[in-house]
Write a protein that holds these residues in place. Structure first.
Motif, PDB file in Angstrom:
ATOM      1  N   UNK A  14       0.739  -1.173  -0.034  1.00  0.00           N
ATOM      2  CA  UNK A  14      -0.110   0.130  -0.128  1.00  0.00           C
ATOM      3  C   UNK A  14       0.887   1.262   0.147  1.00  0.00           C
ATOM      4  N   UNK A  15       0.754   2.195  -1.145  1.00  0.00           N
ATOM      5  CA  UNK A  15       1.676   3.174  -1.146  1.00  0.00           C
ATOM      6  C   UNK A  15       0.994   4.604  -0.925  1.00  0.00           C
ATOM      7  N   UNK A  24      -0.693  13.262  -1.363  1.00  0.00           N
ATOM      8  CA  UNK A  24      -0.931  13.444  -3.024  1.00  0.00           C
ATOM      9  C   UNK A  24      -1.965  12.259  -3.533  1.00  0.00           C
ATOM     10  N   UNK A  25      -1.371  11.130  -3.557  1.00  0.00           N
ATOM     11  CA  UNK A  25      -1.962  10.112  -4.191  1.00  0.00           C
ATOM     12  C   UNK A  25      -1.598   8.860  -3.575  1.00  0.00           C
ATOM     13  N   UNK A  26      -2.445   7.762  -3.573  1.00  0.00           N
ATOM     14  CA  UNK A  26      -2.442   6.451  -2.916  1.00  0.00           C
ATOM     15  C   UNK A  26      -2.564   5.374  -3.988  1.00  0.00           C
ATOM     16  N   UNK A  54       0.341  -0.521 -10.129  1.00  0.00           N
ATOM     17  CA  UNK A  54      -0.732   0.283  -9.590  1.00  0.00           C
ATOM     18  C   UNK A  54      -1.127   0.932 -10.753  1.00  0.00           C
ATOM     19  N   UNK A  55      -2.056   1.813 -10.684  1.00  0.00           N
ATOM     20  CA  UNK A  55      -2.840   2.557 -11.665  1.00  0.00           C
ATOM     21  C   UNK A  55      -2.406   3.869 -11.685  1.00  0.00           C
ATOM     22  N   UNK A 243      -9.957   4.066   3.457  1.00  0.00           N
ATOM     23  CA  UNK A 243      -8.970   2.887   2.976  1.00  0.00           C
ATOM     24  C   UNK A 243      -7.543   3.477   3.291  1.00  0.00           C
ATOM     25  N   UNK A 244      -7.378   4.630   3.799  1.00  0.00           N
ATOM     26  CA  UNK A 244      -5.779   4.881   3.980  1.00  0.00           C
ATOM     27  C   UNK A 244      -5.399   5.054   5.294  1.00  0.00           C
TER      28      UNK A 244
END
Ligand SMILES: Nc1ncnc2c1ncn2[C@@H]1O[C@H](COP(=O)(O)OP(=O)(O)O)[C@@H](O)[C@H]1O
Ligand SMILES: CC(C)(COP(=O)(O)O)[C@@H](O)C(=O)NCCC(=O)O
Ligand SMILES: [K+]
Length: 259
Positions: A14-15, A24-26, A54-55, A243-244
């Protein structure tokens, strides 16, 4: 000013990409092989973000990012610790009281993230590979929790350890309770017992901490949230899905200067 948070779970990575205190983004990715890890690390050293698996689009960072690692999988964490700008978090780095030795760093970080965002006391329900419950009181002290096989794992183990039971996907919505075929019987058994168990823990928690937020996270949190809304709306409608949580917890450790 850019830094990366990496939480290594038992199913995947998980990034989070941060600019100081701003997430900023996950994204999530599978585990990466040695060659791929080397490639990704080389990218960081050239100031490039190359999220793999990842996407997320690759992008240029102005500078070499720091990497904060939180892992419950020792074999995977070593692959990323070779990055010279990495720092591995332990439970001693967290501003929480009463954590027991051996408590999963993912559980402690999810609690820290949840309490920071939604207030203390707080209860987290992490539906990952394992399903964990973790609670902390108004003084940020760990009260206790529980660990059971996660949803995906229950379906998978049941199929793997029996001759006649098929592998079944985790249902998105509530199955019929009184099943008249094998697939529905498996869905019913797992979904209703898991949901009833979670409800029982939440109710007990609420007796002790009536004002506590209940926060759902993990790869199967949407499914668990759907079951709760259908079976126990008093819990399902009030539970927060985020989710984060683990990444937010890492952000809080960064803010306190420990990354
Ligand atoms: N793309 C995906 N890859 C892996 N697991 C997924 C995915 N989407 C949903 N899941 C579900 O999420 C569970 C893993 O949850 P997650 O929180 O990502 O795991 P962990 O943090 O333990 O690595 C799996 O058991 C599976 O049921
Ligand atoms: C319970 C866990 C396996 C959950 O891991 P996950 O499902 O998130 O990959 C992990 O938090 C862990 O290894 N904990 C150590 C034992 C404990 O928390 O008591
Ligand atoms: K988990």
């Amino acid at each position: 000013m850019w830094w990366l948070s990496l939480s290594i779970g038992n199913s995947r990575l998980h990034w989070g990409l941060w600019c100081e205190n701003s997430l900023e983004i996950t994204w999530n990715s599978g585990y990466l092989g040695d060659d791929r890890v080397t490639e990704v690390i080389r990218g960081w050293q050239e100031g490039k973000l190359w999220p793999s698996g990842g996407e997320v689009e690759p992008r240029d960072l102005d500078g070499i990012p720091e990497l904060a690692i939180a892992s419950v999988v020792p074999e995977q964490q070593g692959r990323w610790q070779v990055y010279p700008h990495s720092r591995t978090l332990g439970i001693a780095d967290l501003p929480l009281q009463n954590l027991y030795p051996g408590l999963g760093i993912d559980r402690a970080l999810a609690l820290l993230g949840a309490g920071t965002r939604y207030g203390w006391p707080v209860l987290t329900v992490d539906s990952g590979t394992a399903l964990t419950l973790s609670g902390a009181d108004g003084d940020r002290a760990f009260v206790g929790g529980a660990i059971l096989p996660g949803l995906g794992l229950q379906f998978c183990t049941l199929a793997r350890q029996t001759a006649a039971l098929p592998e079944i996907a985790v249902p998105k919505t509530l199955p019929p309770r009184w099943a008249t075929n094998t697939a529905d019987a498996i869905r019913s058994g797992i979904v209703y017992t898991l949901t009833a168990g979670v409800c029982e823990f939440v109710r007990d928690w609420r007796r002790q901490f009536p004002e506590s937020a209940i926060v759902l996270t993990g790869g199967n949190s949407e499914e668990v949230a759907a079951y709760l809304r259908a079976i126990a709306p008093d819990i399902g409608e009030r539970a927060i899905a985020d989710p984060d949580l683990i990444l937010w917890g890492m952000g809080e450790v960064y803010r306190s200067g420990k990354v």
